[in-house]
Structures are given as structure tokens and as C-alpha cells.
Design a protein around this motif. Structure first.
Motif, PDB file in Angstrom:
ATOM      1  N   TRP A  41      93.355 -18.963  47.540  1.00 56.12           N
ATOM      2  CA  TRP A  41      92.061 -19.565  47.221  1.00 56.12           C
ATOM      3  C   TRP A  41      91.281 -19.902  48.485  1.00 56.12           C
ATOM      4  O   TRP A  41      90.053 -19.735  48.523  1.00 56.12           O
ATOM      5  CB  TRP A  41      92.256 -20.791  46.338  1.00 56.12           C
ATOM      6  CG  TRP A  41      92.875 -20.419  45.024  1.00 56.12           C
ATOM      7  CD1 TRP A  41      94.158 -20.690  44.621  1.00 56.12           C
ATOM      8  CD2 TRP A  41      92.281 -19.676  43.961  1.00 56.12           C
ATOM      9  NE1 TRP A  41      94.380 -20.165  43.368  1.00 56.12           N
ATOM     10  CE2 TRP A  41      93.239 -19.539  42.939  1.00 56.12           C
ATOM     11  CE3 TRP A  41      91.012 -19.118  43.769  1.00 56.12           C
ATOM     12  CZ2 TRP A  41      92.984 -18.864  41.753  1.00 56.12           C
ATOM     13  CZ3 TRP A  41      90.756 -18.451  42.570  1.00 56.12           C
ATOM     14  CH2 TRP A  41      91.724 -18.330  41.587  1.00 56.12           C
ATOM     15  N   GLN A  42      91.953 -20.359  49.525  1.00 61.65           N
ATOM     16  CA  GLN A  42      91.282 -20.638  50.798  1.00 61.65           C
ATOM     17  C   GLN A  42      90.731 -19.354  51.406  1.00 61.65           C
ATOM     18  O   GLN A  42      89.650 -19.358  52.002  1.00 61.65           O
ATOM     19  CB  GLN A  42      92.237 -21.336  51.760  1.00 61.65           C
ATOM     20  CG  GLN A  42      92.569 -22.758  51.362  1.00 61.65           C
ATOM     21  CD  GLN A  42      93.716 -23.346  52.170  1.00 61.65           C
ATOM     22  OE1 GLN A  42      94.604 -22.633  52.649  1.00 61.65           O
ATOM     23  NE2 GLN A  42      93.710 -24.665  52.312  1.00 61.65           N
ATOM     24  N   ASP A  47      87.607 -18.611  49.568  1.00 61.16           N
ATOM     25  CA  ASP A  47      86.567 -19.536  50.039  1.00 61.16           C
ATOM     26  C   ASP A  47      85.962 -19.036  51.349  1.00 61.16           C
ATOM     27  O   ASP A  47      84.744 -19.063  51.535  1.00 61.16           O
ATOM     28  CB  ASP A  47      87.143 -20.937  50.262  1.00 61.16           C
ATOM     29  CG  ASP A  47      87.500 -21.670  48.987  1.00 61.16           C
ATOM     30  OD1 ASP A  47      86.962 -21.332  47.914  1.00 61.16           O
ATOM     31  OD2 ASP A  47      88.342 -22.596  49.065  1.00 61.16           O
ATOM     32  N   ASP A  57      82.184 -17.955  52.148  1.00 62.30           N
ATOM     33  CA  ASP A  57      81.442 -18.677  53.189  1.00 62.30           C
ATOM     34  C   ASP A  57      80.898 -17.750  54.273  1.00 62.30           C
ATOM     35  O   ASP A  57      79.830 -18.001  54.825  1.00 62.30           O
ATOM     36  CB  ASP A  57      82.325 -19.737  53.845  1.00 62.30           C
ATOM     37  CG  ASP A  57      82.611 -20.922  52.941  1.00 62.30           C
ATOM     38  OD1 ASP A  57      81.917 -21.077  51.911  1.00 62.30           O
ATOM     39  OD2 ASP A  57      83.551 -21.684  53.262  1.00 62.30           O
ATOM     40  N   GLY A  72      81.862 -23.864  43.794  1.00 62.91           N
ATOM     41  CA  GLY A  72      82.552 -22.916  44.668  1.00 62.91           C
ATOM     42  C   GLY A  72      83.408 -21.959  43.848  1.00 62.91           C
ATOM     43  O   GLY A  72      83.167 -21.728  42.666  1.00 62.91           O
TER      44      GLY A  72
END
Length: 113
Positions: free
Chosen positions: A4-5, A8, A12, A62
């Protein structure tokens, strides 16, 4: 870094291009209408040769989920990032990817706990 990071970070670091607005028809399958804004992350790659696909919901939450799809016509599989989707919007996307015998998907929600 978790899965998940990593998503992200991709969101971004790459521009979100929304080229298929909510309510528009698919260019090849005109009976399919996009229930949410749909696009891709510029500068990324997916199995179809385009950018990673993104469904854009109405919140600022998000990355909330991914949809893993199998397309029996194209004979491929992809993930779609679900960005800022509410529970109702997640269900719309789930229905969109399971509306025919030729497209199937499974919704994988992010666990925020």
C-alpha cells in the motif's frame, strides 16, 4: 515499504490523467458507461502497455483499494487503483468489473487498522 505504501508513492509521484469522465461511454464498448472518473498514472506501465489504471472517487482518502481484473477478451489481467472512493463508489467499481461473462474482478480493500 508495504504494498500500500508503494501504491501511495506511485500516486504521489505521478500525474493522474482522467481521460474517461464519469458518465462517459467506453470508446470500444459503447454500452459500458463509466460510473466514476477513470484514468491512469502518467509515467507508469501496465500489462496493456498503458499507464496503471485509476478509478477516482469523491473523497480525499487516498488509495483505499485495488481491483484485480481478468479480461477474457483481451486475455490479460491488471490492477486498478481505487483512489478516494467511498463504500458506495467501491461497490460501483466492483459491479463495473463484474458486469459480463468476459470481465471479472476482485476488490481488495486496504486495511487501515
Amino acid at each position: 515499504m508495504t504494498f500500500w505504501q508503494a501504491l501511495d508513492l506511485l500516486v504521489d509521484e505521478h500525474e493522474l490523467v482522467l481521460d474517461r469522465p464519469r458518465g462517459s461511454a467506453h470508446p470500444r464498448y459503447t454500452d459500458f458507461v463509466y460510473p466514476l472518473d477513470y484514468g491512469y498514472l502518467r509515467g507508469t506501465a501496465s500489462s496493456d502497455g498503458g499507464g496503471i489504471d485509476v478509478w477516482r472517487g469523491s473523497s480525499d482518502a487516498g488509495v483505499v483499494a485495488v481491483m484485480v481484473t481478468v479480461d477474457m477478451v483481451k486475455r490479460d489481467s491488471e490492477i486498478k487503483i481505487l483512489l478516494g472512493c467511498t463504500e458506495d463508489e467501491l461497490e460501483l467499481v466492483n459491479q463495473a468489473h463484474n458486469h459480463s461473462e468476459f470481465m471479472k474482478g476482485i476488490l481488495v480493500r486496504r486495511d487501515f487498522a
